[in-house]
Design an enzyme around this catalytic site. Structure first.
Site, PDB file in Angstrom:
ATOM      1  N   TYR A 230      48.481  41.305  43.729  1.00 30.92           N
ATOM      2  CA  TYR A 230      47.577  42.404  44.063  1.00 30.92           C
ATOM      3  C   TYR A 230      46.185  41.870  44.450  1.00 30.92           C
ATOM      4  O   TYR A 230      45.629  42.234  45.484  1.00 30.92           O
ATOM      5  CB  TYR A 230      47.470  43.359  42.868  1.00 30.92           C
ATOM      6  CG  TYR A 230      46.592  44.556  43.103  1.00 30.92           C
ATOM      7  CD1 TYR A 230      47.064  45.666  43.804  1.00 30.92           C
ATOM      8  CD2 TYR A 230      45.280  44.583  42.625  1.00 30.92           C
ATOM      9  CE1 TYR A 230      46.254  46.764  44.030  1.00 30.92           C
ATOM     10  CE2 TYR A 230      44.468  45.685  42.845  1.00 30.92           C
ATOM     11  CZ  TYR A 230      44.944  46.770  43.542  1.00 30.92           C
ATOM     12  OH  TYR A 230      44.133  47.866  43.769  1.00 30.92           O
TER      13      TYR A 230
ATOM     14  N   SER B 208      39.428  46.201  46.697  1.00 32.43           N
ATOM     15  CA  SER B 208      39.236  46.382  45.248  1.00 32.43           C
ATOM     16  C   SER B 208      38.290  45.305  44.754  1.00 32.43           C
ATOM     17  O   SER B 208      38.256  44.199  45.307  1.00 32.43           O
ATOM     18  CB  SER B 208      40.586  46.247  44.530  1.00 32.43           C
ATOM     19  OG  SER B 208      40.378  46.045  43.151  1.00 32.43           O
TER      20      SER B 208
END
Ligand code: NAD
Length: 376
Positions: free
Chosen positions: A235, A222
């Site tokens: 995350y 990401s």
């Protein structure tokens, strides 16, 4: 295509990505660039006229940039590998929903052998008409379960040659304060988002190295792995680790001590911004012009295109994700101003997404959402 694509007001479709896309296929394309001086000649411009010379210089610069881009890809990643779709077996982790599901449907509709590893059962509608897709209930964070599943896939479909490491979860909680991350949630994020990649690589890579056509490994990280963000410490750390894992894997595969067959392995790193899936539902993009939500179909299309071409590389969407690392060369004060002005650390305020054991797994799939949007 996902519903927000259908329901967005027209002006939200005008993004910097769209402008870059149009320019890359028009003014910045060598073919079009050379048409301009040719048109000059067609209307009688002499060879020594300013207009003809300037447009020739422009076309030469555009062509040079394209040639350098091509050479850069070849030097960085070598020649593409040849795919033989009669022999390829695709493994997609987290293929029961979101991006993984679109990839599963794309390969399934083409008749490719696909193994989906997910903790979630596929909905009946999801497997309709996809005869070559097989679902395996498997927690990819569990190394032994991954090995057991690999053995079953080899019996059912053959040796996997394309591994798309896509499964992921997000909690969206702060490190401190009320409703902060618990130690088990932090461990869960790292187990599913990061350790799972180690498990699948160790399980599937040896088979690819031994296979005559080699293989392709796709790592879904990401853009947040390059940035860090408030309420996403676990995350972003898990996704940053994947970027480092990808670089180390590439180094291991290209080093002089690389295992036999390593030259036939291709690697693709994917670092998307916000996707039109439910994982980050409720998160408002700080700017729909500079940082538009990426249509999941578009990203899936890019991944499939790169895998099909047998290329290695990095896919970063939207456009800002490709250049975000330049932020780190700015002075720290300026970086802080950019973060504040962009609003990226407030983006999680409306967060109501997240997916994983214990979270709401009953949200509608992109195909169901699309149906609903069309019904309205
Ligand atoms: P999603 O929640 O729609 O799909 C993730 C899938 O992973 C689900 O089917 C889920 O059941 C599965 N999964 C969860 N834990 C698992 C486990 N232990 N074992 C096997 N499967 C498991 O998410 P998505 O939006 O399609 O995201 C796909 C990937 O893209 C993720 O890795 C995510 O981090 C990454 N990503 C998403 C966004 C975004 O905005 N959605 C942005 C950047 C990167």
């Amino acid at each position: 295509m996902a519903p927000n694509h259908l329901s967005k007001p027209w002006h939200e479709h005008i993004t910097i990505d769209l402008l870059a896309h149009v320019l890359n296929r028009s003014l910045f394309h060598p073919f079009i660039a050379w048409l301009i001086p040719l048109c000059q000649r067609a209307v009688g411009a002499p060879y020594d006229s300013f207009n003809f010379t300037a447009t020739c210089i422009y076309a030469s610069i555009v062509t040079l940039i394209w040639v350098l881009g091509f050479l850069n890809t070849r030097i960085a990643y070598g020649l593409p590998r040849e795919l033989d779709w009669d022999e390829e077996v695709v493994v997609i982790t987290g293929g029961a929903s979101g991006l993984g599901k679109i990839l599963t449907e794309t390969y399934g509709m083409r008749g490719a052998s696909v193994a989906v590893l997910d903790v979630r059962d596929p909905e009946e509608e999801e497997s309709e008409g996809l005869a070559t897709v097989k679902f395996y209930k498997c927690d990819v964070g569990d190394a032994e379960a991954v090995v057991r599943t690999r053995e079953q896939i080899e019996k059912d479909l053959g040796t996997p040659t394309i591994l798309i490491n896509n499964a992921g979860i997000v909690h969206g909680k702060p490190l401190l304060g009320p409703n902060s991350l618990t130690p088990s949630e932090i461990a869960q994020t790292l187990r599913i988002n990061t350790l799972a990649h180690f498990h699948t690589l160790q399980a599937f890579l040896p088979g690819m190295l031994g296979s005559p056509q080699g293989g392709t490994i796709v790592t879904i990280s990401s853009v947040l792995g390059k940035l860090g963000a408030s309420h996403l410490a676990d995350y972003t750390a898990s996704k940053a680790a994947l970027i480092a894992l990808h670089a180390s894997l590439r180094a291991e595969l290209t080093s002089p001590a690389a295992p036999e067959g390593a030259e036939r392995i291709r690697t693709v790193l994917v670092t998307p911004g916000q996707l039109s899936t439910t994982l980050f539902a409720g998160v408002q993009t700080p700017s729909s012009f500079l940082g538009p939500v990426v249509e999941v179909m578009e990203l899936a299309g890019e991944i499939v295109r790169m895998v099909d071409a047998g290329e290695s590389g990095e896919i970063s969407m939207p456009l800002y994700a490709r250049y975000i690392e330049w932020l780190h060369v700015l002075p720290a004060g300026l970086q802080r101003v950019v973060r504040k002005v962009s609003g990226m650390d407030r983006a999680m305020e409306g967060f109501r997404g997240g997916r994983g054991p214990g979270t709401d797994n009953k949200r509608p799939s992109p195909r169901q959402q699309q149906k609903k949007a069309l019904e309205k």
